[in-house]
Design a protein around this motif. Structure first.
Motif, mmCIF file in Angstrom:
data_model
loop_
_atom_site.group_PDB
_atom_site.id
_atom_site.type_symbol
_atom_site.label_atom_id
_atom_site.label_comp_id
_atom_site.label_asym_id
_atom_site.label_seq_id
_atom_site.Cartn_x
_atom_site.Cartn_y
_atom_site.Cartn_z
ATOM 1 N N ALA A 156 -5.816 10.767 -1.862
ATOM 2 C CA ALA A 156 -7.063 11.403 -2.309
ATOM 3 C C ALA A 156 -7.107 12.866 -1.893
ATOM 4 O O ALA A 156 -7.483 13.739 -2.691
ATOM 5 C CB ALA A 156 -8.268 10.645 -1.745
ATOM 6 N N ALA A 157 -6.711 13.167 -0.660
ATOM 7 C CA ALA A 157 -6.725 14.552 -0.175
ATOM 8 C C ALA A 157 -5.796 15.422 -1.007
ATOM 9 O O ALA A 157 -6.139 16.554 -1.368
ATOM 10 C CB ALA A 157 -6.339 14.600 1.307
ATOM 11 N N PRO B 123 -2.617 -2.401 11.177
ATOM 12 C CA PRO B 123 -3.506 -3.285 10.415
ATOM 13 C C PRO B 123 -3.671 -2.763 8.979
ATOM 14 O O PRO B 123 -3.618 -1.552 8.743
ATOM 15 C CB PRO B 123 -4.836 -3.216 11.165
ATOM 16 N N LEU B 124 -3.873 -3.675 8.055
ATOM 17 C CA LEU B 124 -3.986 -3.301 6.642
ATOM 18 C C LEU B 124 -5.118 -2.309 6.408
ATOM 19 O O LEU B 124 -4.957 -1.346 5.656
ATOM 20 C CB LEU B 124 -4.173 -4.554 5.771
ATOM 21 N N TRP B 125 -6.266 -2.519 7.041
ATOM 22 C CA TRP B 125 -7.399 -1.614 6.812
ATOM 23 C C TRP B 125 -7.034 -0.185 7.215
ATOM 24 O O TRP B 125 -7.441 0.775 6.540
ATOM 25 C CB TRP B 125 -8.662 -2.080 7.556
ATOM 26 N N LEU B 126 -6.265 -0.025 8.286
ATOM 27 C CA LEU B 126 -5.875 1.306 8.746
ATOM 28 C C LEU B 126 -4.868 1.921 7.770
ATOM 29 O O LEU B 126 -4.986 3.102 7.391
ATOM 30 C CB LEU B 126 -5.287 1.229 10.156
ATOM 31 N N ALA B 127 -3.896 1.132 7.331
ATOM 32 C CA ALA B 127 -2.907 1.633 6.371
ATOM 33 C C ALA B 127 -3.585 2.049 5.065
ATOM 34 O O ALA B 127 -3.295 3.120 4.521
ATOM 35 C CB ALA B 127 -1.845 0.567 6.106
ATOM 36 N N ASN B 128 -4.494 1.219 4.568
ATOM 37 C CA ASN B 128 -5.215 1.560 3.340
ATOM 38 C C ASN B 128 -6.007 2.850 3.507
ATOM 39 O O ASN B 128 -5.969 3.734 2.646
ATOM 40 C CB ASN B 128 -6.157 0.430 2.933
ATOM 41 N N THR C 57 0.843 -1.200 0.000
ATOM 42 C CA THR C 57 0.000 0.000 0.000
ATOM 43 C C THR C 57 0.875 1.245 0.000
ATOM 44 O O THR C 57 0.636 2.191 -0.758
ATOM 45 C CB THR C 57 -0.926 -0.001 1.231
ATOM 46 N N TYR C 58 1.894 1.239 0.861
ATOM 47 C CA TYR C 58 2.817 2.382 0.909
ATOM 48 C C TYR C 58 3.522 2.565 -0.436
ATOM 49 O O TYR C 58 3.656 3.699 -0.916
ATOM 50 C CB TYR C 58 3.853 2.205 2.024
ATOM 51 N N MET C 59 3.958 1.480 -1.041
ATOM 52 C CA MET C 59 4.641 1.569 -2.334
ATOM 53 C C MET C 59 3.759 2.260 -3.376
ATOM 54 O O MET C 59 4.229 3.119 -4.123
ATOM 55 C CB MET C 59 5.032 0.172 -2.834
ATOM 56 N N ILE C 60 2.503 1.890 -3.408
ATOM 57 C CA ILE C 60 1.575 2.486 -4.373
ATOM 58 C C ILE C 60 1.339 3.958 -4.048
ATOM 59 O O ILE C 60 1.465 4.830 -4.916
ATOM 60 C CB ILE C 60 0.243 1.710 -4.396
ATOM 61 N N ALA C 61 0.996 4.245 -2.795
ATOM 62 C CA ALA C 61 0.695 5.624 -2.396
ATOM 63 C C ALA C 61 1.918 6.528 -2.568
ATOM 64 O O ALA C 61 1.810 7.643 -3.096
ATOM 65 C CB ALA C 61 0.197 5.660 -0.951
ATOM 66 N N ALA C 62 3.083 6.054 -2.135
ATOM 67 C CA ALA C 62 4.300 6.858 -2.245
ATOM 68 C C ALA C 62 4.663 7.097 -3.713
ATOM 69 O O ALA C 62 5.041 8.218 -4.091
ATOM 70 C CB ALA C 62 5.448 6.171 -1.511
ATOM 71 N N SER C 63 4.537 6.073 -4.532
ATOM 72 C CA SER C 63 4.841 6.232 -5.958
ATOM 73 C C SER C 63 3.915 7.253 -6.604
ATOM 74 O O SER C 63 4.356 8.093 -7.404
ATOM 75 C CB SER C 63 4.731 4.891 -6.681
#
Length: 153
Positions: free
Chosen positions: A112-113, A99-104, A13-19
């Protein structure tokens, strides 16, 4: 499981968001260059008025501030003020093992913001709208930092 591998769904998730955020920063810089070329204006330094391959007819008025270019420059500066904190805090947050749900929720919420903030800026929305979107992203980064701090203590 090693924390910093794509097999860790929180790190993925971090990889996608950071990229996406790195592409956002770099893309906004290119958008500013595009707007400068399109308007043949919005230069910032006196030495920019030298004859060159692109600027064949330099003129003093090219140094005047024009909103079309400067708005993109302000959006870029805003990204540079906000996204690096997310990149650092997000990576530490991954190491804290949320937890994954929190990271997502947090990481994609930040993306999004920031994208909505850019849209609001580009379409000349009110300061209140931009401030609200900034606040959402800022609170997400603060929460991640506090979560990480609590996990480390």
């Amino acid at each position: 499981m090693t924390s910093l591998t794509p097999e860790n769904p929180v790190f993925a998730t971090y990889m996608i968001a950071a990229s996406l955020m790195v592409l956002k920063i770099m893309g906004q810089g290119w958008m500013t260059v595009y707007r400068m070329l399109k308007s043949d204006a919005g230069l910032v330094s006196p030495e920019d008025l030298q004859v060159g391959i692109i600027n064949k007819n330099p003129r003093p008025e090219q140094l005047e501030i024009i909103d079309y270019v400067d708005r993109s420059r302000r959006m870029h500066r805003n990204d540079l003020e906000n996204i690096p904190a997310f990149l650092a805090s997000g990576l530490l947050f991954v190491l804290a093992g949320p937890p994954l749900w929190l990271a997502n929720t947090l990481m994609y919420g930040f993306v999004a913001a920031r994208l909505l903030h850019t849209l609001a800026y580009a379409t000349k929305q009110s300061h209140e709208m931009r401030a609200t979107l900034y606040t959402v992203g800022s609170l997400i980064v603060i929460f991640m930092a506090l979560y990480t701090l609590a996990a480390a203590l």
